[in-house]
Design a protein around this motif. Structure first.
Motif, PDB file in Angstrom:
ATOM      1  N   SER A 101      12.094   4.179   6.497  1.00 16.56           N
ATOM      2  CA  SER A 101      11.371   4.903   7.553  1.00 16.56           C
ATOM      3  C   SER A 101       9.923   4.438   7.663  1.00 16.56           C
ATOM      4  N   VAL A 102       9.439   3.709   6.671  1.00 21.24           N
ATOM      5  CA  VAL A 102       8.091   3.138   6.731  1.00 21.24           C
ATOM      6  C   VAL A 102       8.162   1.672   7.150  1.00 21.24           C
ATOM      7  N   PHE A 152       1.586   6.044  -7.222  1.00 21.19           N
ATOM      8  CA  PHE A 152       0.388   6.603  -7.851  1.00 21.19           C
ATOM      9  C   PHE A 152      -0.209   7.795  -7.092  1.00 21.19           C
ATOM     10  N   GLY A 153       0.202   8.010  -5.850  1.00 23.85           N
ATOM     11  CA  GLY A 153      -0.389   9.081  -5.045  1.00 23.85           C
ATOM     12  C   GLY A 153      -0.156  10.477  -5.580  1.00 23.85           C
ATOM     13  N   PRO A 154       1.101  10.881  -5.824  1.00 22.52           N
ATOM     14  CA  PRO A 154       1.318  12.252  -6.308  1.00 22.52           C
ATOM     15  C   PRO A 154       0.593  12.555  -7.630  1.00 22.52           C
ATOM     16  N   PRO A 155       0.648  11.674  -8.622  1.00 26.66           N
ATOM     17  CA  PRO A 155      -0.121  11.992  -9.837  1.00 26.66           C
ATOM     18  C   PRO A 155      -1.632  12.063  -9.575  1.00 26.66           C
ATOM     19  N   ALA A 189       2.040   7.820   3.673  1.00 23.65           N
ATOM     20  CA  ALA A 189       3.500   7.833   3.820  1.00 23.65           C
ATOM     21  C   ALA A 189       4.151   7.756   2.444  1.00 23.65           C
ATOM     22  N   GLY A 190       3.559   6.977   1.547  1.00 21.29           N
ATOM     23  CA  GLY A 190       4.054   6.919   0.176  1.00 21.29           C
ATOM     24  C   GLY A 190       3.821   8.221  -0.561  1.00 21.29           C
ATOM     25  N   VAL A 191       2.634   8.790  -0.413  1.00 25.09           N
ATOM     26  CA  VAL A 191       2.328  10.076  -1.057  1.00 25.09           C
ATOM     27  C   VAL A 191       3.305  11.142  -0.568  1.00 25.09           C
ATOM     28  N   VAL A 216       0.846  -1.200   0.000  1.00 26.59           N
ATOM     29  CA  VAL A 216       0.000   0.000   0.000  1.00 26.59           C
ATOM     30  C   VAL A 216       0.880   1.248   0.000  1.00 26.59           C
ATOM     31  N   TYR A 217       1.946   1.230   0.788  1.00 23.99           N
ATOM     32  CA  TYR A 217       2.917   2.336   0.780  1.00 23.99           C
ATOM     33  C   TYR A 217       3.477   2.532  -0.628  1.00 23.99           C
TER      34      TYR A 217
END
Length: 191
Positions: free
Chosen positions: A120-121, A60-63, A111-113, A53-54
């Motif tokens: 660190s994750v 894919f989070g920032p886009p 945390a990924g975004v 998920v991270y």
């Protein structure tokens, strides 16, 4: 199945993985499974699921949050605040969120975004998941090993509760009877 439930909880938070894990520990003691294996499978499946998920959040989070729908969910300043929070307190937030249903699934994604490093994750996810799932398996195993004592305790508790219920019912019955006698006055007339 226990491993799949523990992993799936990271994607679909309503999956009752904790209950399954408790049951897994219970059944391991009372059946053919091994408690250590139940722990290892559920812990690793949950930690790997969270790290996937991270990774999805990182990739894919920032886009997504640059898109119209993403900006509708989080405005750029809100997203910047989330990133600042994660950079300051991300490791401890990830650790503590692993003990909270629902947030367990969301925190690694953000945390990924926020572009936190894998280490660190991974460190707080694996440690917290080990503690949480280890505790659940242990509780389930303890219940399995002490089933007879637990059943005796519940029987004694139910006997006590039955006596209390009989006492309360007797008080209600006496009060009911008093209000039915001729000449009984309602309570609010007794000033």
């Amino acid at each position: 199945m226990l491993g799949a439930g523990a992993a799936l909880e990271n994607i679909v938070p309503p999956v009752p993985a904790d209950t399954f894990i408790l049951l897994g520990g219970f059944l391991a003691v009372r059946g053919p499974a091994e408690v250590t294996l139940v722990f290892l499978v559920t812990w690793l499946a949950n930690a790997v699921g969270a790290l996937l998920v991270y990774g999805a959040g990182y990739r894919f989070g920032p886009p997504f949050f640059d898109s119209r729908l993403g900006r509708l969910l989080l405005q750029p300043e809100q997203l910047a605040r989330v990133r600042r929070f994660y950079r300051r307190r991300g490791t401890s937030a990830i650790f503590f969120a692993r003990f909270l249903p629902g947030l367990r699934a969301v925190v690694p994604a953000f945390a990924g975004v926020a572009r936190l490093s894998f280490a660190s994750v991974a460190l707080p996810v694996t440690i917290a998941s080990a503690l949480w799932y280890g505790g659940l398996v242990w509780l389930g195993a303890m219940a399995g090993e002490n089933l007879e004592a637990i059943a005796e305790w519940f029987a004694a508790a139910n006997r006590l509760l039955l006596l209390i219920a009989i006492g309360v019912a007797a008080v209600i019955l006496v009060a009911w009877r008093r209000t039915r006698l001729p000449g009984a006055r309602p309570d609010d007339d007794r000033s």
